[in-house]
Design a protein around this motif. Structure first.
Motif, PDB file in Angstrom:
ATOM      1  N   TRP A  36      42.658  31.399  23.878  1.00  0.00           N
ATOM      2  CA  TRP A  36      41.235  31.802  23.889  1.00  0.00           C
ATOM      3  C   TRP A  36      41.144  32.277  22.306  1.00  0.00           C
ATOM      4  O   TRP A  36      39.863  32.064  21.829  1.00  0.00           O
ATOM      5  N   HIS A  37      42.208  32.732  21.549  1.00  0.00           N
ATOM      6  CA  HIS A  37      42.102  33.144  20.251  1.00  0.00           C
ATOM      7  C   HIS A  37      41.619  32.079  19.514  1.00  0.00           C
ATOM      8  O   HIS A  37      40.589  32.142  18.485  1.00  0.00           O
ATOM      9  N   SER A  38      42.214  30.778  19.715  1.00  0.00           N
ATOM     10  CA  SER A  38      41.754  29.697  18.947  1.00  0.00           C
ATOM     11  C   SER A  38      40.209  29.213  19.135  1.00  0.00           C
ATOM     12  O   SER A  38      39.404  28.785  18.372  1.00  0.00           O
ATOM     13  N   GLY A  39      39.792  29.391  20.547  1.00  0.00           N
ATOM     14  CA  GLY A  39      38.440  29.362  20.871  1.00  0.00           C
ATOM     15  C   GLY A  39      37.503  30.162  20.150  1.00  0.00           C
ATOM     16  O   GLY A  39      36.370  29.974  19.684  1.00  0.00           O
ATOM     17  N   LEU A  40      38.045  31.444  19.916  1.00  0.00           N
ATOM     18  CA  LEU A  40      37.091  32.459  19.406  1.00  0.00           C
ATOM     19  C   LEU A  40      37.144  32.079  17.816  1.00  0.00           C
ATOM     20  O   LEU A  40      35.958  32.081  17.290  1.00  0.00           O
ATOM     21  N   VAL A  41      38.115  31.499  17.271  1.00  0.00           N
ATOM     22  CA  VAL A  41      37.931  31.323  15.903  1.00  0.00           C
ATOM     23  C   VAL A  41      37.038  30.078  15.379  1.00  0.00           C
ATOM     24  O   VAL A  41      36.129  30.238  14.782  1.00  0.00           O
ATOM     25  N   VAL A  42      37.308  29.128  16.429  1.00  0.00           N
ATOM     26  CA  VAL A  42      36.222  27.922  16.100  1.00  0.00           C
ATOM     27  C   VAL A  42      34.679  28.457  16.766  1.00  0.00           C
ATOM     28  O   VAL A  42      33.900  27.968  15.962  1.00  0.00           O
ATOM     29  N   ALA A  43      34.480  29.326  17.530  1.00  0.00           N
ATOM     30  CA  ALA A  43      33.242  29.644  17.944  1.00  0.00           C
ATOM     31  C   ALA A  43      32.700  30.310  16.844  1.00  0.00           C
ATOM     32  O   ALA A  43      31.389  30.105  16.563  1.00  0.00           O
ATOM     33  N   ILE A  44      33.241  31.285  15.995  1.00  0.00           N
ATOM     34  CA  ILE A  44      32.631  32.287  15.048  1.00  0.00           C
ATOM     35  C   ILE A  44      32.229  31.031  13.883  1.00  0.00           C
ATOM     36  O   ILE A  44      31.224  31.326  13.305  1.00  0.00           O
ATOM     37  N   SER A  45      33.356  30.316  13.645  1.00  0.00           N
ATOM     38  CA  SER A  45      33.054  29.211  12.810  1.00  0.00           C
ATOM     39  C   SER A  45      31.729  28.358  12.849  1.00  0.00           C
ATOM     40  O   SER A  45      31.226  28.134  12.045  1.00  0.00           O
ATOM     41  N   ILE A 103      41.782  37.713  10.004  1.00  0.00           N
ATOM     42  CA  ILE A 103      41.954  36.887   8.567  1.00  0.00           C
ATOM     43  C   ILE A 103      41.548  35.404   8.901  1.00  0.00           C
ATOM     44  O   ILE A 103      40.979  34.682   8.144  1.00  0.00           O
ATOM     45  N   LEU A 104      42.153  35.134  10.126  1.00  0.00           N
ATOM     46  CA  LEU A 104      41.938  33.346  10.269  1.00  0.00           C
ATOM     47  C   LEU A 104      40.534  33.164  10.822  1.00  0.00           C
ATOM     48  O   LEU A 104      40.150  32.112  10.402  1.00  0.00           O
ATOM     49  N   ILE A 105      39.735  34.129  11.410  1.00  0.00           N
ATOM     50  CA  ILE A 105      38.331  33.908  11.625  1.00  0.00           C
ATOM     51  C   ILE A 105      37.673  33.901  10.420  1.00  0.00           C
ATOM     52  O   ILE A 105      36.842  32.979  10.332  1.00  0.00           O
ATOM     53  N   LEU A 106      38.088  34.568   9.320  1.00  0.00           N
ATOM     54  CA  LEU A 106      37.234  34.759   8.139  1.00  0.00           C
ATOM     55  C   LEU A 106      37.358  33.490   7.222  1.00  0.00           C
ATOM     56  O   LEU A 106      36.472  32.697   7.087  1.00  0.00           O
ATOM     57  N   LEU A 107      38.508  33.210   7.388  1.00  0.00           N
ATOM     58  CA  LEU A 107      38.912  31.905   6.453  1.00  0.00           C
ATOM     59  C   LEU A 107      38.392  30.391   7.309  1.00  0.00           C
ATOM     60  O   LEU A 107      37.883  29.509   6.562  1.00  0.00           O
ATOM     61  N   ARG A 108      38.433  30.334   8.444  1.00  0.00           N
ATOM     62  CA  ARG A 108      38.026  29.268   9.085  1.00  0.00           C
ATOM     63  C   ARG A 108      36.620  28.945   8.970  1.00  0.00           C
ATOM     64  O   ARG A 108      35.819  28.125   8.991  1.00  0.00           O
ATOM     65  N   ALA A 109      35.805  30.542   9.166  1.00  0.00           N
ATOM     66  CA  ALA A 109      34.523  30.506   8.747  1.00  0.00           C
ATOM     67  C   ALA A 109      34.092  29.779   7.707  1.00  0.00           C
ATOM     68  O   ALA A 109      33.052  29.020   7.774  1.00  0.00           O
ATOM     69  N   LEU A 110      34.581  30.286   6.704  1.00  0.00           N
ATOM     70  CA  LEU A 110      34.207  29.956   5.286  1.00  0.00           C
ATOM     71  C   LEU A 110      34.406  28.199   5.126  1.00  0.00           C
ATOM     72  O   LEU A 110      33.670  27.655   4.586  1.00  0.00           O
ATOM     73  N   LEU A 111      35.579  27.687   5.997  1.00  0.00           N
ATOM     74  CA  LEU A 111      35.787  26.210   5.902  1.00  0.00           C
ATOM     75  C   LEU A 111      34.400  25.702   6.623  1.00  0.00           C
ATOM     76  O   LEU A 111      34.003  24.712   6.065  1.00  0.00           O
ATOM     77  N   GLY A 112      33.982  26.175   7.820  1.00  0.00           N
ATOM     78  CA  GLY A 112      32.919  25.431   8.371  1.00  0.00           C
ATOM     79  C   GLY A 112      31.759  25.673   7.621  1.00  0.00           C
ATOM     80  O   GLY A 112      31.037  24.808   7.542  1.00  0.00           O
ATOM     81  N   VAL A 113      31.342  26.841   6.961  1.00  0.00           N
ATOM     82  CA  VAL A 113      30.102  26.854   6.385  1.00  0.00           C
ATOM     83  C   VAL A 113      30.170  25.920   5.017  1.00  0.00           C
ATOM     84  O   VAL A 113      29.121  25.266   5.148  1.00  0.00           O
ATOM     85  N   PHE A 114      30.993  25.543   4.385  1.00  0.00           N
ATOM     86  CA  PHE A 114      31.044  24.795   3.288  1.00  0.00           C
ATOM     87  C   PHE A 114      31.333  23.281   3.712  1.00  0.00           C
ATOM     88  O   PHE A 114      30.333  22.303   2.919  1.00  0.00           O
ATOM     89  N   TYR A 115      32.165  23.007   4.590  1.00  0.00           N
ATOM     90  CA  TYR A 115      31.868  21.585   4.984  1.00  0.00           C
ATOM     91  C   TYR A 115      30.502  21.160   5.890  1.00  0.00           C
ATOM     92  O   TYR A 115      30.381  20.176   5.429  1.00  0.00           O
TER      93      TYR A 115
END
Length: 393
Positions: A36-45, A103-115
Motif C-alpha cells: 500500500w506504500h507503493s499505492g500511496l506514492v503513485v496516488a500522490i504522484s 522522500i520517495l513520494i516527493l521525488l515520484r511526484a516531481l517525476l509525474g508533474v514533469f512527465y
C-alpha cells in the motif's frame, strides 16, 4: 513539423517511465515498505499529474508547444536522476521507513508533474497539424511510438535488474536526455491562441466520453503495472530478481502488442473512433478477466497481450475523439483535460488496487475488467446517440 522526431521523443520519455515498472515491487520490498506504500506514492504522484496536466496544455496553447515541451523534459530528466540516486542511498543505509516514504513520494511526484507535460504537449502539437479525418491514425502512430517505449523500458528494467535493482533507474535517467536533444530539432512553434485561454473542465460535455475513457482505461493500465511484480512473487512464487524479470517480460509483451495494434491494425481498420473504442474496451475486458486463469509465466504473458490488444485500440480512439471535439486553439486544453483524467486515475486507483491485492491477487484485475466493460457500454451508447444520423452503425 517532423513527426518522426516527435514520436521518438515520446518513445524515449515513456520508455524511461516504464523502466521503473518491473523493479518497483522488489524495490518496495527491499526498502521494508508494504504494497500500500507503493499505492500511496503513485496516488500522490497522480494527484499532482492531474493538477498539472491542464496547466501544461494551457501553457502550450498560450506560450507555444516547443518551449513548454523543453521545460517538461528538463524537469523530467532532473527528477529521474534524483530518484535513481535516492534509491541507491536508501538501499545502502538503514533509514526510517517514514523518511524513505516521504522522500520517495516527493521525488515520484516531481517525476509525474514533469512527465505530464510531455504527452499533453505532444498530442496537442500532433492534433493541430493533422486534419480531423486523419487524427485517429495519427494518434495511433503516437501510441505506437509510446508502445515502443513500453517494449524497451520494461526489458531494460528486467534485464539490468540482475546486476542490481537501481541500475535500470540510472540507465533510464539518460533516456530523457536523448529526448531533450531531439526536441531541439523540432521547428519553433508560435502560440495558436489569440488570447489567453482558460482550461477546459473535465465535465465539459464535448469531452465527456474521452475523459471517461481516459479515467477507466488508465485505471486498467495502472492496475496492470502496479500488480504485476507482486503477482509474480506471490502467485507465481518467484524470488525478487526473477519476479522483476517476469514483470519486465509482461510489460514488454504489452508494448510489442501495442506497437502492432497501433502501427498496423488501427490504421487498417475503417471504424469510426467511437466504434473502435467499443471494440477495444471489450477486448481489454477479456484480457483482465483472463488473469483468473494464470498459473504460470506463459499464461501471464497471454493475459497481458490480450489487455494490450484492446487498450491499443482504446487510446488512439480516445485521443481522436478529444481532438475532434475542439478547435485548433484549444487542442492543448483538450489534451490537458484527457491527461488530467488519467492523473485522476492515478490518484484513486493505486490505493484501491493495492488494497484489493492484499485480499486476493486477482481482485484488482477483476475490478479493471468490470470498469472496461462499463466503458464499452458507455461508448456504444454514445455512438448510438451521436452517429446514428450518419448511418455508421
Amino acid at each position: 513539423m517532423s513527426i518522426s522526431w516527435l514520436y521518438l521523443c515520446n518513445a524515449l520519455a515513456l520508455g524511461a517511465m516504464m523502466v521503473f515498472v518491473p523493479v518497483i515491487g522488489p524495490l518496495i520490498r527491499e526498502l521494508g515498505l508494504q504494497e500500500w506504500h507503493s499505492g500511496l506514492v503513485v496516488a500522490i504522484s497522480g494527484a499532482l499529474w492531474m493538477l498539472s496536466a491542464q496547466r501544461w496544455g494551457k501553457a502550450s496553447d498560450n506560450k507555444g508547444r516547443k518551449p513548454v515541451l523543453l521545460l517538461a523534459i528538463c524537469g523530467y530528466l532532473a527528477s529521474y536522476a534524483l530518484l535513481a540516486a535516492f534509491f541507491d542511498m536508501a538501499l545502502d543505509a538503514s533509514w526510517p521507513v517514514l523518511s524513505v516514504l516521504a522522500i520517495l513520494i516527493l521525488l515520484r511526484a516531481l517525476l509525474g508533474v514533469f512527465y505530464a507535460g510531455i504527452p499533453v504537449t505532444s498530442a496537442a502539437l500532433l492534433a493541430e497539424n493533422t486534419p480531423p479525418g486523419r487524427r485517429t491514425q495519427a494518434m495511433a502512430g503516437l501510441g505506437a511510438a509510446n508502445a515502443m517505449g513500453m517494449v524497451v523500458g520494461p526489458l531494460i528494467g528486467g534485464l539490468l535488474a540482475v546486476w542490481g535493482l537501481t541500475l535500470p533507474l540510472y540507465f533510464a535517467a539518460v533516456m530523457p536526455l536523448l529526448a531533450l536533444l531531439i526536441v531541439f530539432k523540432l521547428p519553433d512553434h508560435k502560440p495558436v491562441a489569440q488570447a489567453v485561454q482558460p482550461a477546459l473542465k473535465l465535465t465539459d460535455a464535448r469531452l465527456r466520453l474521452p475523459v471517461l475513457s481516459a479515467l477507466l482505461a488508465m485505471s486498467g493500465v495502472i492496475t496492470a503495472q502496479m500488480c504485476v511484480g507482486f503477482f509474480a512473487m506471490d502467485k507465481l512464487r518467484l524470488p525478487a530478481d526473477a519476479a522483476a524479470q517476469a514483470a519486465g517480460f509482461a510489460m514488454a509483451t504489452v508494448g510489442m502488442v501495442l506497437v502492432l495494434v497501433q502501427a498496423v491494425l488501427v490504421k487498417k481498420l475503417t471504424l469510426s473512433a467511437s466504434r473502435l473504442l467499443v471494440l477495444g474496451a471489450s477486448v481489454a475486458c477479456v484480457g483482465f478477466a483472463l488473469m483468473m486463469l494464470v498459473d504460470g509465466l506463459l499464461m501471464l504473458l497471454l493475459s497481458y497481450a490480450v489487455m494490450a490488444l484492446g487498450l491499443g485500440m482504446v487510446f488512439p480512439a480516445m485521443q481522436a475523439l478529444a481532438a475532434d471535439s475542439v478547435e485548433s486553439a484549444r487542442q492543448g486544453a483538450a489534451a490537458g483535460a484527457v491527461s488530467a483524467a488519467q492523473g485522476l486515475a492515478m490518484v484513486i486507483v493505486p490505493l484501491i488496487c493495492t488494497g484489493l491485492y492484499h485480499l486476493a491477487p486477482v481482485l484488482p484485475y477483476l475490478l479493471a475488467a468490470f470498469m472496461l466493460l462499463l466503458l464499452s457500454l458507455a461508448a456504444w451508447r454514445w455512438h448510438i446517440s451521436t452517429e446514428v444520423v450518419t448511418g455508421e452503425i
